[in-house]
Write an enzyme that holds these catalytic residues in place. Structure first.
Site, PDB file in Angstrom:
ATOM      1  N   CYS A   1       0.826  -1.219   0.000  1.00 29.66           N
ATOM      2  CA  CYS A   1       0.000   0.000   0.000  1.00 29.66           C
ATOM      3  C   CYS A   1       0.856   1.264   0.000  1.00 29.66           C
ATOM      4  O   CYS A   1       0.319   2.366  -0.124  1.00 29.66           O
ATOM      5  CB  CYS A   1      -0.918   0.007   1.210  1.00 29.66           C
ATOM      6  SG  CYS A   1      -2.030  -1.395   1.244  1.00 29.66           S
TER       7      CYS A   1
ATOM      8  N   HIS B   1      -2.223   6.668   5.002  1.00 25.01           N
ATOM      9  CA  HIS B   1      -2.830   5.537   4.295  1.00 25.01           C
ATOM     10  C   HIS B   1      -4.174   5.226   4.952  1.00 25.01           C
ATOM     11  O   HIS B   1      -4.273   5.113   6.178  1.00 25.01           O
ATOM     12  CB  HIS B   1      -1.887   4.337   4.377  1.00 25.01           C
ATOM     13  CG  HIS B   1      -2.465   3.067   3.842  1.00 25.01           C
ATOM     14  ND1 HIS B   1      -3.190   3.033   2.665  1.00 25.01           N
ATOM     15  CD2 HIS B   1      -2.448   1.789   4.305  1.00 25.01           C
ATOM     16  CE1 HIS B   1      -3.583   1.788   2.440  1.00 25.01           C
ATOM     17  NE2 HIS B   1      -3.151   1.024   3.418  1.00 25.01           N
TER      18      HIS B   1
ATOM     19  N   ASN C   1     -10.172   0.544   2.031  1.00 23.32           N
ATOM     20  CA  ASN C   1      -8.731   0.534   1.781  1.00 23.32           C
ATOM     21  C   ASN C   1      -8.484   0.235   0.300  1.00 23.32           C
ATOM     22  O   ASN C   1      -8.672  -0.898  -0.140  1.00 23.32           O
ATOM     23  CB  ASN C   1      -8.091  -0.532   2.681  1.00 23.32           C
ATOM     24  CG  ASN C   1      -6.585  -0.614   2.510  1.00 23.32           C
ATOM     25  OD1 ASN C   1      -6.014  -0.041   1.588  1.00 23.32           O
ATOM     26  ND2 ASN C   1      -5.931  -1.344   3.395  1.00 23.32           N
TER      27      ASN C   1
HETATM   28  O1  UT7 Z   1      -3.210  -1.853   4.081  1.00 28.39           O
HETATM   29  C1  UT7 Z   1      -3.076  -2.655   5.227  1.00 28.39           C
HETATM   30  C2  UT7 Z   1      -4.219  -3.638   5.297  1.00 28.39           C
HETATM   31  N1  UT7 Z   1      -4.538  -4.219   6.538  1.00 28.39           N
HETATM   32  C3  UT7 Z   1      -5.028  -3.593   7.631  1.00 28.39           C
HETATM   33  O2  UT7 Z   1      -5.094  -2.405   7.747  1.00 28.39           O
HETATM   34  C4  UT7 Z   1      -5.563  -4.482   8.737  1.00 28.39           C
HETATM   35  C5  UT7 Z   1      -5.175  -4.019  10.106  1.00 28.39           C
HETATM   36  N2  UT7 Z   1      -5.956  -4.764  11.072  1.00 28.39           N
HETATM   37  C6  UT7 Z   1      -7.215  -4.424  11.433  1.00 28.39           C
HETATM   38  O3  UT7 Z   1      -7.684  -3.404  10.989  1.00 28.39           O
HETATM   39  C7  UT7 Z   1      -7.971  -5.300  12.373  1.00 28.39           C
HETATM   40  O4  UT7 Z   1      -7.125  -6.301  12.894  1.00 28.39           O
HETATM   41  C8  UT7 Z   1      -9.206  -5.949  11.684  1.00 28.39           C
HETATM   42  C9  UT7 Z   1     -10.255  -4.885  11.374  1.00 28.39           C
HETATM   43  C10 UT7 Z   1      -8.808  -6.652  10.402  1.00 28.39           C
HETATM   44  C11 UT7 Z   1      -9.856  -6.990  12.618  1.00 28.39           C
HETATM   45  O5  UT7 Z   1     -10.141  -6.378  13.852  1.00 28.39           O
HETATM   46  P1  UT7 Z   1      -9.744  -7.127  15.213  1.00 28.39           P
HETATM   47  O6  UT7 Z   1     -10.242  -6.294  16.311  1.00 28.39           O
HETATM   48  O7  UT7 Z   1      -8.268  -7.388  15.159  1.00 28.39           O
HETATM   49  O8  UT7 Z   1     -10.605  -8.437  15.105  1.00 28.39           O
HETATM   50  P2  UT7 Z   1     -10.125  -9.952  15.182  1.00 28.39           P
HETATM   51  O9  UT7 Z   1      -9.380 -10.315  13.946  1.00 28.39           O
HETATM   52  O10 UT7 Z   1      -9.480 -10.196  16.494  1.00 28.39           O
HETATM   53  O11 UT7 Z   1     -11.513 -10.691  15.182  1.00 28.39           O
HETATM   54  C12 UT7 Z   1     -12.404 -10.570  16.250  1.00 28.39           C
HETATM   55  C13 UT7 Z   1     -13.630 -11.367  15.907  1.00 28.39           C
HETATM   56  C14 UT7 Z   1     -13.323 -12.784  15.468  1.00 28.39           C
HETATM   57  O12 UT7 Z   1     -14.303 -13.623  15.983  1.00 28.39           O
HETATM   58  P3  UT7 Z   1     -14.006 -14.527  17.292  1.00 28.39           P
HETATM   59  O13 UT7 Z   1     -12.852 -15.400  16.894  1.00 28.39           O
HETATM   60  O14 UT7 Z   1     -13.650 -13.562  18.373  1.00 28.39           O
HETATM   61  O15 UT7 Z   1     -15.272 -15.239  17.487  1.00 28.39           O
HETATM   62  C15 UT7 Z   1     -13.474 -12.721  13.964  1.00 28.39           C
HETATM   63  O16 UT7 Z   1     -13.848 -13.961  13.408  1.00 28.39           O
HETATM   64  O17 UT7 Z   1     -14.323 -10.747  14.828  1.00 28.39           O
HETATM   65  C16 UT7 Z   1     -14.610 -11.738  13.839  1.00 28.39           C
HETATM   66  N3  UT7 Z   1     -14.665 -11.079  12.534  1.00 28.39           N
HETATM   67  C17 UT7 Z   1     -15.787 -10.530  12.052  1.00 28.39           C
HETATM   68  N4  UT7 Z   1     -17.040 -10.454  12.561  1.00 28.39           N
HETATM   69  C18 UT7 Z   1     -17.959  -9.821  11.823  1.00 28.39           C
HETATM   70  C19 UT7 Z   1     -13.664 -10.885  11.638  1.00 28.39           C
HETATM   71  N5  UT7 Z   1     -14.139 -10.228  10.572  1.00 28.39           N
HETATM   72  C20 UT7 Z   1     -15.461  -9.990  10.810  1.00 28.39           C
HETATM   73  C21 UT7 Z   1     -16.460  -9.356  10.078  1.00 28.39           C
HETATM   74  N6  UT7 Z   1     -17.695  -9.286  10.628  1.00 28.39           N
HETATM   75  N7  UT7 Z   1     -16.257  -8.790   8.873  1.00 28.39           N
END
Ligand code: UT7
Length: 334
Positions: A121, A261, A291
């Site tokens: 990115c 970004h 993004n």
């Molecule tokens: O250009 C760079 C690109 N990447 C980024 O910028 C990503 C940077 N990271 C983030 O922004 C965050 O880590 C995310 C937004 C991707 C995820 O947020 P998080 O607070 O780290 O969530 P997590 O991965 O710990 O997931 C928490 C829960 C999980 O469920 P369980 O295991 O706690 O039951 C996921 O399965 O949220 C669940 N989950 C969702 N639920 C509803 C993951 N994606 C979704 C979704 N809708 N779209």
């Protein structure tokens, strides 16, 4: 700004063009096909919409549209462009890169050299750095740079942890040896290859060639360690930001606007906190476009200009991080 701050005559960003697909996918649309909710996506990312190419649309066409606008808005014509750099992580086809198709479509001189640049990115900021140094070191005068992405083509639309985050788009700028626009005060490129696999698409290259049944294999889609990316992102953008400021002999208090970004509103807020900067000095449009990878910086910068936030004379700090892990920053005076 004090003229004595400039160590040398630096190249200028003469113009910015942008393009996004017409089709908009809302969080509510995604609720219909995925186990997700507008509430989850909005609270974790700040994203409400993303613009996505239709199946029959070619990603490079976005780069062409953004380039046409950038050239029109600049004091130069297509015949004046002497180098084209396309920052993208996807390609219309594996070989050649996307740049020759864009050069051809724009009707630029058949002598103009071109290349693709892949830096996650951060590609658009890497391209600014490369262009500025090609002008300073090699005598180029008017370089077209493009940040183009269509991650909708490489995410798994059944994987809620990634597909909700991305959108398609392109931005372009003409970087000139002289002229009106944004004077580039300092540029930086950094990398941390120990984090190379934080964001990845493993399948389709030589290590894991295209194969039958790959549509059911998660390695053939973009995946990431979300929490790992989150933690690294703030440190990377902070380091590159402080580096360009130090290089230009300026302080954060001299900066009128930061254009980071646009990956996630929580990362942007954390960056602001870490730098000790109020959010009202930060351009944010992740809500509308999600993004768009290499395109987020030009899309947000252009929005800041169009809505009159960024004004002539303002000092603007651009900073990005992404796959690789490649990161960097650009400091300019608009
Ligand atoms: O250009 C760079 C690109 N990447 C980024 O910028 C990503 C940077 N990271 C983030 O922004 C965050 O880590 C995310 C937004 C991707 C995820 O947020 P998080 O607070 O780290 O969530 P997590 O991965 O710990 O997931 C928490 C829960 C999980 O469920 P369980 O295991 O706690 O039951 C996921 O399965 O949220 C669940 N989950 C969702 N639920 C509803 C993951 N994606 C979704 C979704 N809708 N779209």
């Amino acid at each position: 700004m004090n003229e004595s701050c400039h160590k040398e005559t630096l190249p200028n960003i003469l113009s910015i063009g942008a393009a996004v697909p017409d089709k908009v996918v809302t969080n509510e649309d995604l609720e219909k096909t995925l186990d997700t909710s507008d509430e989850w996506i909005t609270s974790r990312t700040g994203i409400k919409h993303r613009h996505v190419l239709e199946e029959e649309e070619i990603p490079s066409s976005l780069g062409v549209d953004a380039s046409r606008e950038a050239i029109e808005e600049s004091p130069v014509g297509p015949e004046d462009i002497d180098l084209v750099v396309v920052a993208t992580n996807i390609s219309d086809m594996p070989i050649p890169g996307t740049s020759p198709f864009i050069v051809n479509e724009l009707g630029l001189s058949s002598d103009v050299p071109f290349f693709d640049l892949k830096a996650g990115c951060s590609g658009f900021l890497y391209a600014i750095d490369v262009a500025a140094n090609m002008i300073k070191g090699k005598g180029y005068e008017r370089i077209l740079i493009i940040g183009l992405e269509a991650l909708s083509r490489v995410v798994n639309w059944e994987d809620r942890s990634t597909c909700v985050l991305f959108g398609d788009g392109a931005g372009a700028s003409v970087i000139g040896a002289r002229g009106e626009g944004g004077r580039i005060l300092s540029t930086s490129m950094f990398g941390d290859p120990s984090k190379a696999k934080l964001i990845r698409l493993e399948g389709g290259g030589t290590r894991l060639p295209p194969a039958e049944g790959s549509e059911d294999d998660e390695r053939y889609y973009v995946r990431m360690e979300g929490k790992g990316v989150f933690k690294s992102a703030v440190n990377m953008m902070k380091r590159s930001s402080l580096n360009v400021l130090e290089d230009a002999g300026l302080a954060l208090s001299d900066v009128d606007w930061i254009v980071p970004h646009q990956a996630n509103i929580r990362i942007i807020k954390q960056l602001a906190k870490s730098l000790g900067v109020e959010m009202d000095r930060i351009i944010v449009n992740v809500e509308e476009y999600a993004n768009t990878s290499t395109a987020t910086i030009p899309l947000a910068f252009k929005e800041g200009l169009d809505e009159g936030s960024i004004e002539p004379g303002d000092v603007v700090l651009l900073t990005a991080f992404g796959a690789g892990a490649a990161y960097g920053a650009t400091l300019l005076e608009w």
